[in-house]
Enzyme design. Structure first.
Site, mmCIF file in Angstrom:
data_model
loop_
_atom_site.group_PDB
_atom_site.id
_atom_site.type_symbol
_atom_site.label_atom_id
_atom_site.label_comp_id
_atom_site.label_asym_id
_atom_site.label_seq_id
_atom_site.Cartn_x
_atom_site.Cartn_y
_atom_site.Cartn_z
ATOM 1 N N ASP A 216 0.845 -1.196 0.000
ATOM 2 C CA ASP A 216 0.000 0.000 0.000
ATOM 3 C C ASP A 216 0.886 1.253 0.000
ATOM 4 O O ASP A 216 1.885 1.312 0.717
ATOM 5 C CB ASP A 216 -0.849 -0.036 1.279
ATOM 6 C CG ASP A 216 -1.952 0.983 1.292
ATOM 7 O OD1 ASP A 216 -2.820 0.922 0.405
ATOM 8 O OD2 ASP A 216 -1.951 1.847 2.193
ATOM 9 N N GLU A 282 1.933 -0.416 -4.936
ATOM 10 C CA GLU A 282 0.904 0.573 -5.264
ATOM 11 C C GLU A 282 1.585 1.927 -5.155
ATOM 12 O O GLU A 282 1.812 2.440 -4.051
ATOM 13 C CB GLU A 282 -0.270 0.489 -4.282
ATOM 14 C CG GLU A 282 -1.428 1.367 -4.731
ATOM 15 C CD GLU A 282 -2.073 2.197 -3.643
ATOM 16 O OE1 GLU A 282 -3.190 2.657 -3.862
ATOM 17 O OE2 GLU A 282 -1.462 2.409 -2.577
HETATM 18 C C1 NOJ Z 1 -4.498 2.889 -0.911
HETATM 19 C C2 NOJ Z 1 -5.601 1.900 -0.719
HETATM 20 O O1 NOJ Z 1 -5.839 1.246 -1.926
HETATM 21 C C3 NOJ Z 1 -6.793 2.677 -0.219
HETATM 22 O O2 NOJ Z 1 -7.959 1.911 -0.200
HETATM 23 C C4 NOJ Z 1 -6.470 3.215 1.141
HETATM 24 O O3 NOJ Z 1 -7.528 4.053 1.582
HETATM 25 C C5 NOJ Z 1 -5.179 4.028 1.135
HETATM 26 N N1 NOJ Z 1 -4.142 3.427 0.368
HETATM 27 C C6 NOJ Z 1 -4.670 4.216 2.544
HETATM 28 O O4 NOJ Z 1 -4.190 2.997 3.045
#
Ligand code: NOJ
Length: 567
Positions: A216, A282
């Site tokens: 993440d 990500e």
């Molecule tokens: C990216 C995640 O995909 C999302 O759902 C989340 O709210 C944020 N990061 C914070 O962790």
């Protein structure tokens, strides 16, 4: 009962060409009938995923969490949220998946935790200057009484990126940084103890057979310690968090070291039956060459292709985006990834049916402003047009070399639920934006599996899903589409089966054909051709045997249609 791992798992390069299915656990399948999906529900549905033809499952966070941000607020990295199950359920799920030849990836959330994490609670109790506070980003406020936040930074979920705490003596005190909601305090990666803690988290799950992690916000852990203010965003009144504004909390030099440290841990499993473990980042960085540095040798394995996720539905933009993606990844020897939906963005069936469908690309990259979900959500939707394009987009994605991601329900052609009533909305963005942005609940509505009325087999009859399902979803359920020629689900099944069986689709090559500017056409392995008509007029069907088409084709390929042919 432990299941015998499938022989498919002997392929340790699986991550270079896998199709990965994203499970958002709260909304996938509810075995115990409490209205929220759970791990037993996922285990029960693994056969469905194996038959669909995917290679791996990525499960969004399953850890104990107050669920302020759907589990991305983690209170314990080494356990399972009781609403989802237990560690034994997780072990069983991993075993059963491996028995079916499916890899399992889970989510690592290293930028922040939950304010209920015991280490954050200890930091609050310990007070300023304590070693406990060093694990998080605490600072004194500005102004004579410290009542101003340390910087002007705006949170990604709205409001300030800083929250003031009440000290143990009852006085207003320091501020802590939270890139997302205040209930998600950021870890201080300048502390070596934070790095050690995450080393243990990785090993904990790798030792339990997890094949990899989706990381993440993988570009955010390191901060410019001088904490400079950012350019004022007039829309919010706070300093911008936009990456194009050069914010001091994205892609800072310390991030690379963290990734390389994790890579060494993942590689240390090379001799295990499952092989080395893998990562997908990500992190949306522009241009794509910068993004590709995240998958350079010794760093991470793969990174999500946000240019693809946001690319508008046009031949020119798609072609530029694909060409640039492949070139940048080839340079570092990493596979590209492709993704048209996830739990944070408007579902493709709805987005591709709007008057604006995404970002424009030319040979130099994105053109114009980077607009995000909320900007698109406000536009009207033609669902039938969107569904037609989403079918074509699926065939385009699955014909490309590299890794493809499918977000749960995409294979059913589910639209975004755009009319959820305000009282059911749970995304923190809704509250933090002062009820001006609806947020992401519309793509998180529980899946329809069977039956004519809610909960459509998501849970046992009589159970009430945590977000309401539309009355129109009976015809989109798994049962309603299974075995129905031409259904969205059968299109995905056929495409995945062909992608697996056809050696021409397994390599890393892609050769463009010269075509009409409204048409994309390329060949794979010299034997398969994918042609997509983005224009408003039919185009001639090329010679060859049609393997698969997203809509009926005759002597011509109609608008918004993709076809796979032998050459
Ligand atoms: C990216 C995640 O995909 C999302 O759902 C989340 O709210 C944020 N990061 C914070 O962790």
């Amino acid at each position: 009962m432990p299941t015998v791992p499938s022989a498919n798992l002997a392929d340790h390069d699986w991550w270079r060409r896998a199709v990965v299915y994203q499970v958002y656990p709260r909304s996938f399948h509810d075995a115990n009938g409490d209205g929220t999906g759970d791990l037993r529900g996922i285990s029960d549905a693994l056969g469905y995923l194996a038959r669909l033809g995917v290679d791996a499952v990525w499960i969004s966070p399953w850890y104990p969490s107050p669920m302020v941000d759907g589990g991305y607020d983690v209170a314990d990295y080494c356990d399972i949220d009781p609403s989802l199950g237990t560690l034994d359920d997780a072990a069983e799920l991993v075993n059963e998946a491996h028995g079916l030849g499916l890899r399992v990836m889970v989510d690592l959330v290293p930028n922040h935790c939950s304010d209920q994490h015991p280490l954050f609670q200890q930091a609050l109790a310990a007070g300023p200057g304590s070693p406990e506070r060093e694990l998080f980003v605490f600072r004194d406020g500005l102004g004579p009484d410290g009542s101003q936040p340390p910087t002007n930074w705006g949170s990604l979920f709205g409001g300030s990126m800083w929250q003031r705490v009440t000290e143990p003596d009852g006085r207003p005190g320091q501020w802590y940084c939270h890139m997302f909601a205040p209930e998600q305090p950021d870890w201080n990666w300048a502390s070596p103890r934070v790095a050690q803690l995450f080393d243990q988290v990785l090993r904990f799950w790798f030792d339990r057979g997890v094949d990899g992690f989706r990381i993440d916000v993988a570009d955010s852990m390191a901060l410019d310690q001088s904490l400079p203010d950012t350019e004022l965003d007039p829309a919010t009144g706070f300093g911008s968090w936009r990456k194009d504004a050069g914010a001091p909390f994205w892609d800072q030099p310390g991030v690379e070291q963290i990734h390389r440290r994790w890579r060494q841990i993942a590689d240390s499993y090379a001799d295990s039956f499952l092989g080395p473990r893998v990562f997908v980042a990500e992190a949306h960085l522009e241009p794509v060459q910068r993004q590709a540095t995240y998958v350079a040798e010794g760093r991470l394995h793969t990174t999500f292709n946000f240019d693809h996720l946001w690319c508008e539905w046009s031949a020119a933009s798609q072609r530029h985006m694909i060409t640039r993606t492949l070139a940048a990844h080839a340079e570092v020897g990493a596979p590209a990834t492709w993704v048209i939906g996830n739990h944070d963005v408007t579902r493709p069936v709805s987005r591709y049916g709007k008057p604006e469908t995404g970002w424009r690309f030319d040979a130099d990259g994105r053109v114009g402003e980077a607009r995000f979900s909320e900007d698109f959500r406000r536009l009207a939707t033609d669902v039938e047009l969107g569904r037609r394009r989403a079918r074509a987009a699926a065939l385009l994605m699955l014909a490309l070399p590299g890794v493809a991601y499918i977000y749960q329900g995409e294979e059913l052609g589910l639209p975004e639920v755009e009319d959820l009533p305000a009282e059911v909305l749970q995304d923190p963005i809704w509250e933090r934006s002062g009820h001006t942005e609806k947020g992401r609940d519309g793509c998180r509505v529980p899946l329809p599996w069977s039956g004519d009325e809610p909960p459509y087999g998501f849970g046992p009859g009589g159970s009430v899903p945590w977000l309401p399902q539309p009355d129109s979803w009976a015809e989109l359920s798994v049962a309603a589409q299974t075995g129905v020629p031409g259904s969205h689900l059968e299109l995905y099944r056929k495409a995945l089966a062909e992608r697996h069986a056809n050696p021409a689709l397994r390599g890393t090559d892609l050769t463009w054909d010269h075509t009409d500017p409204e048409v994309l056409s390329f060949r794979r392995g010299g034997r398969v051709r994918c042609l997509v008509n983005f224009g408003s007029q039919p185009v001639p069907l090329p010679e060859g045997t049609v393997l698969l088409a997203s809509a009926d084709v005759g002597p011509t390929v109609p608008p918004d249609t993709a076809v796979w042919l032998t050459t």
